[in-house]
Enzyme design. Structure first.
Site, PDB file in Angstrom:
ATOM      1  N   ASP A 102       0.819  -1.207   0.000  1.00 29.50           N
ATOM      2  CA  ASP A 102       0.000   0.000   0.000  1.00 29.50           C
ATOM      3  C   ASP A 102       0.858   1.264   0.000  1.00 29.50           C
ATOM      4  O   ASP A 102       0.642   2.178  -0.777  1.00 29.50           O
ATOM      5  CB  ASP A 102      -0.997   0.006   1.189  1.00 29.50           C
ATOM      6  CG  ASP A 102      -0.349  -0.330   2.532  1.00 29.50           C
ATOM      7  OD1 ASP A 102       0.894  -0.486   2.594  1.00 29.50           O
ATOM      8  OD2 ASP A 102      -1.085  -0.423   3.528  1.00 29.50           O
ATOM      9  N   ASP A 105       7.469   3.771   3.131  1.00 27.43           N
ATOM     10  CA  ASP A 105       7.796   4.911   3.977  1.00 27.43           C
ATOM     11  C   ASP A 105       9.315   4.890   4.188  1.00 27.43           C
ATOM     12  O   ASP A 105      10.061   5.315   3.310  1.00 27.43           O
ATOM     13  CB  ASP A 105       7.006   4.681   5.281  1.00 27.43           C
ATOM     14  CG  ASP A 105       7.056   5.808   6.268  1.00 27.43           C
ATOM     15  OD1 ASP A 105       7.080   6.959   5.836  1.00 27.43           O
ATOM     16  OD2 ASP A 105       7.063   5.545   7.481  1.00 27.43           O
ATOM     17  N   GLY A 107      11.038   2.276   4.054  1.00 28.99           N
ATOM     18  CA  GLY A 107      11.495   1.249   3.109  1.00 28.99           C
ATOM     19  C   GLY A 107      12.081   0.035   3.807  1.00 28.99           C
ATOM     20  O   GLY A 107      12.408  -0.964   3.158  1.00 28.99           O
ATOM     21  N   LYS A 133       6.292   7.620   0.021  1.00 26.90           N
ATOM     22  CA  LYS A 133       6.767   8.807   0.762  1.00 26.90           C
ATOM     23  C   LYS A 133       8.284   8.825   0.629  1.00 26.90           C
ATOM     24  O   LYS A 133       9.009   8.392   1.525  1.00 26.90           O
ATOM     25  CB  LYS A 133       6.388   8.687   2.239  1.00 26.90           C
ATOM     26  CG  LYS A 133       4.941   8.937   2.540  1.00 26.90           C
ATOM     27  CD  LYS A 133       4.721   8.882   4.047  1.00 26.90           C
ATOM     28  CE  LYS A 133       3.287   9.173   4.394  1.00 26.90           C
ATOM     29  NZ  LYS A 133       3.030   8.956   5.832  1.00 26.90           N
ATOM     30  N   ASP A 161      -4.909   2.172   7.183  1.00 24.48           N
ATOM     31  CA  ASP A 161      -5.645   2.347   8.429  1.00 24.48           C
ATOM     32  C   ASP A 161      -4.962   3.297   9.402  1.00 24.48           C
ATOM     33  O   ASP A 161      -3.800   3.664   9.227  1.00 24.48           O
ATOM     34  CB  ASP A 161      -5.824   0.991   9.133  1.00 24.48           C
ATOM     35  CG  ASP A 161      -4.521   0.516   9.772  1.00 24.48           C
ATOM     36  OD1 ASP A 161      -3.476   0.551   9.093  1.00 24.48           O
ATOM     37  OD2 ASP A 161      -4.542   0.129  10.951  1.00 24.48           O
TER      38      ASP A 161
HETATM   39  P1  5GP Z   1       8.268   1.221   6.276  1.00 23.14           P
HETATM   40  O1  5GP Z   1       8.425   1.539   4.803  1.00 23.14           O
HETATM   41  O2  5GP Z   1       8.597   2.408   7.144  1.00 23.14           O
HETATM   42  O3  5GP Z   1       9.052   0.015   6.723  1.00 23.14           O
HETATM   43  O4  5GP Z   1       6.788   0.822   6.611  1.00 23.14           O
HETATM   44  C1  5GP Z   1       5.717   1.095   5.791  1.00 23.14           C
HETATM   45  C2  5GP Z   1       4.471   0.890   6.612  1.00 23.14           C
HETATM   46  O5  5GP Z   1       4.256   2.069   7.416  1.00 23.14           O
HETATM   47  C3  5GP Z   1       3.239   0.756   5.765  1.00 23.14           C
HETATM   48  O6  5GP Z   1       2.969  -0.570   5.377  1.00 23.14           O
HETATM   49  C4  5GP Z   1       2.171   1.331   6.679  1.00 23.14           C
HETATM   50  O7  5GP Z   1       1.684   0.323   7.534  1.00 23.14           O
HETATM   51  C5  5GP Z   1       2.892   2.356   7.532  1.00 23.14           C
HETATM   52  N1  5GP Z   1       2.642   3.756   7.058  1.00 23.14           N
HETATM   53  C6  5GP Z   1       3.562   4.662   6.680  1.00 23.14           C
HETATM   54  N2  5GP Z   1       2.995   5.839   6.331  1.00 23.14           N
HETATM   55  C7  5GP Z   1       1.669   5.665   6.504  1.00 23.14           C
HETATM   56  C8  5GP Z   1       0.531   6.530   6.301  1.00 23.14           C
HETATM   57  O8  5GP Z   1       0.591   7.694   5.887  1.00 23.14           O
HETATM   58  N3  5GP Z   1      -0.696   5.977   6.580  1.00 23.14           N
HETATM   59  C9  5GP Z   1      -0.855   4.707   7.040  1.00 23.14           C
HETATM   60  N4  5GP Z   1      -2.098   4.284   7.275  1.00 23.14           N
HETATM   61  N5  5GP Z   1       0.204   3.874   7.233  1.00 23.14           N
HETATM   62  C10 5GP Z   1       1.448   4.348   6.971  1.00 23.14           C
END
Ligand code: 5GP
Length: 178
Positions: A102, A105, A107, A133, A161
């Site tokens: 979805d 962020d 990564g 992002k 969510d």
């Molecule tokens: P990362 O890339 O930091 O390891 O994790 C990504 C996860 O962070 C996504 O799968 C989601 O669960 C959560 N996440 C990051 N930004 C957002 C946002 O703006 N909204 C929501 N609902 N979840 C986010």
């Protein structure tokens, strides 16, 4: 409740249009004589994935499978080390695989997950994310198909969510603190 819904960031029509375009790109790049395994990361990506695969043409051998993972962390930060709650049923060895997420962020989660899947020797491993992002990235992740690049603000809807809520919204919206 400390949060409430804010403005719409991406309306449903724009999402649908972009999902169609992404499916077109995936279809154009796909090998016709090999199965294409679409791996959705539960729970958020399920909504995006089901719309995406239904835009793929009938002549593609599309398989769908899901994984459920959680990253270890201290509650506020992801460490990127993922724990598998539900693994794939599909053997991906020698197959073309697209991981559907979805949002990416930092990564860290995706990067660890890709390492894990690479170890299963797929023929190719690509990434399709609805939202990116980019400015939050802590580790490099090659995103092959991206729906929208967004700024660093928390969003919900269309699978995303906030404490389990608002996944069912048709539009992607900001969340504001009450
Ligand atoms: P990362 O890339 O930091 O390891 O994790 C990504 C996860 O962070 C996504 O799968 C989601 O669960 C959560 N996440 C990051 N930004 C957002 C946002 O703006 N909204 C929501 N609902 N979840 C986010």
């Amino acid at each position: 409740m400390p949060y409430k819904l804010g403005e719409v960031l991406i309306p449903r029509e724009k999402i649908a249009e972009r999902v169609k375009a992404l499916a077109g790109e995936i279809s154009r790049n796909a090998e016709r004589d090999k199965p294409l395994v679409i791996v959705g990361i539960l729970t958020g990506a399920a909504f995006f994935l089901t719309d995406l695969v239904r835009e793929l043409p009938e002549d593609l051998d599309v398989r769908v499978d899901f994984m459920s993972v959680a990253s270890y962390g201290d509650g506020t930060k992801t460490s990127g080390v993922v724990r598998i709650f539900h693994d794939l049923k599909t053997n991906i060895e020698g197959k073309n695989v697209i991981v559907v997420e979805d949002i990416v962020d930092s990564g860290l989660t995706l990067s660890h997950l890709l390492g894990l899947l690479k170890g299963r020797n797929p023929s190719s491993l690509k990434v399709c994310v609805l939202l990116d992002k980019k400015e939050r990235r802590k580790t490099e992740v090659k995103v092959d198909y991206c729906g929208f690049s967004i700024e660093d603000k928390f969003v919900v809807g269309y699978g995303l969510d906030c404490a389990g809520m608002w996944r069912h919204l048709k539009d992607i919206k900001y969340v504001i603190e009450d």
